[in-house]
Design a protein around this motif. Structure first.
Motif, short mmCIF file in Angstrom:
data_model
loop_
_atom_site.label_atom_id
_atom_site.label_comp_id
_atom_site.label_asym_id
_atom_site.label_seq_id
_atom_site.Cartn_x
_atom_site.Cartn_y
_atom_site.Cartn_z
N GLN A 126 0.80 -1.23 0.00
CA GLN A 126 0.00 0.00 0.00
C GLN A 126 0.83 1.28 0.00
OE1 GLN A 126 -3.38 0.31 -0.56
NE2 GLN A 126 -2.94 -1.81 -1.08
N THR A 127 1.88 1.33 0.80
CA THR A 127 2.68 2.57 0.85
C THR A 127 3.45 2.76 -0.44
OG1 THR A 127 2.78 2.38 3.25
CG2 THR A 127 4.34 3.89 2.22
N TYR A 130 0.91 4.09 -2.87
CA TYR A 130 0.61 5.47 -2.45
C TYR A 130 1.69 6.43 -2.96
CZ TYR A 130 0.12 9.42 0.80
OH TYR A 130 0.00 10.67 1.37
N SER A 133 1.64 6.85 -6.81
CA SER A 133 0.48 7.35 -7.55
C SER A 133 -0.39 8.40 -6.86
CB SER A 133 -0.41 6.17 -7.94
OG SER A 133 -0.87 5.50 -6.77
N SER A 134 -0.25 8.60 -5.57
CA SER A 134 -1.17 9.50 -4.88
C SER A 134 -0.88 10.97 -5.19
CB SER A 134 -1.09 9.29 -3.38
OG SER A 134 -1.92 10.24 -2.72
N PRO A 135 -1.95 11.74 -5.50
CA PRO A 135 -1.78 13.18 -5.67
C PRO A 135 -1.31 13.86 -4.38
CG PRO A 135 -4.01 12.48 -6.30
CD PRO A 135 -3.31 11.29 -5.75
N GLU A 136 -1.57 13.23 -3.23
CA GLU A 136 -1.19 13.82 -1.93
C GLU A 136 0.32 14.00 -1.79
OE1 GLU A 136 -2.89 11.63 1.32
OE2 GLU A 136 -4.84 11.54 0.32
N GLU A 138 2.42 14.40 -4.51
CA GLU A 138 2.97 15.01 -5.72
C GLU A 138 3.93 16.13 -5.30
OE1 GLU A 138 1.30 17.41 -9.57
OE2 GLU A 138 0.07 15.82 -8.72
N CYS A 148 1.65 4.80 4.68
CA CYS A 148 1.18 5.95 3.88
C CYS A 148 1.27 7.28 4.61
CB CYS A 148 -0.25 5.71 3.38
SG CYS A 148 -0.40 4.24 2.34
N LYS A 149 2.16 7.36 5.60
CA LYS A 149 2.37 8.61 6.34
C LYS A 149 3.87 8.88 6.43
CE LYS A 149 -1.48 7.67 9.43
NZ LYS A 149 -1.54 6.22 9.40
#
Length: 178
Positions: A126-127, A130, A133-136, A138, A148-149
């Motif tokens: 998952q991480t 993340y 691909s995550s916009p968070e 970018e 994911c943190k």
């Protein structure tokens, strides 16, 4: 072998892909490390553990090298549109531990414990997904993540002088510089 597989191979592959990554920007590089980096030390006099070998020490050293590499690469890639981050996936139920000698009588207990407390491969990924691909995230670069943190690093993993020296030695070790 561990330092070569866990650090130098990734170092060289990333170097060989940098031109493509820059021309494809925005692009992301995701490096997988481990929280066990905390037990690693970068010993420039014995990076390959030829003088003194311990399986766990060599692994931890290579994972610390992953983090130092990520931070130095992020510094070198500033302004290119290429980001690089590093992560700890957690303890994941894979067959990577197949070479660990677990007594036959303990193996069933170990299997129950691993199913109860270890992440599945999908959860462990998952991480990585993340960060890829995550916009968070970018534009975020040079950071360390778990679950994911963003997580704090020990000072030895943020030592820029050691990171630069490791980079220079790695270039020589993989044959990029003589």
């Amino acid at each position: 072998m561990q330092f070569g597989v866990n650090h130098l191979g990734h170092f060289l592959l990333t170097h060989l892909l940098l031109g493509l990554l820059k021309s494809s920007a925005p692009s992301r590089i995701v490096v997988v490390s481990s929280k066990l980096y905390k037990y690693g030390e970068i010993n420039f006099d014995d990076l390959n553990s030829e003088k003194s070998y311990s399986r766990s020490s060599a692994y931890s050293r290579s994972k610390l090298a992953n983090i130092l590499f990520t931070r130095e690469l992020a510094r070198r890639l500033e302004g290119t549109g290429v980001t690089v981050n590093v992560l700890h996936p957690g303890i994941v139920r894979t067959n990577l531990g197949r070479h660990i000698n677990i007594p036959v009588l303990v193996k069933p207990l170990f299997n129950v414990v691993s199913w109860a407390f270890f992440k599945s491969p999908a959860e462990g990924a998952q991480t990585s997904v993340y960060l890829a691909s995550s916009p968070e995230v970018e534009g975020v670069s040079g950071k360390y993540f778990g679950d994911c943190k963003e997580e704090e690093l020990l000072p030895k993993a943020m030592d820029d002088l050691v990171g630069r020296k490791l980079w220079d030695i790695s270039e020589v070790m993989v044959g990029l510089i003589r």
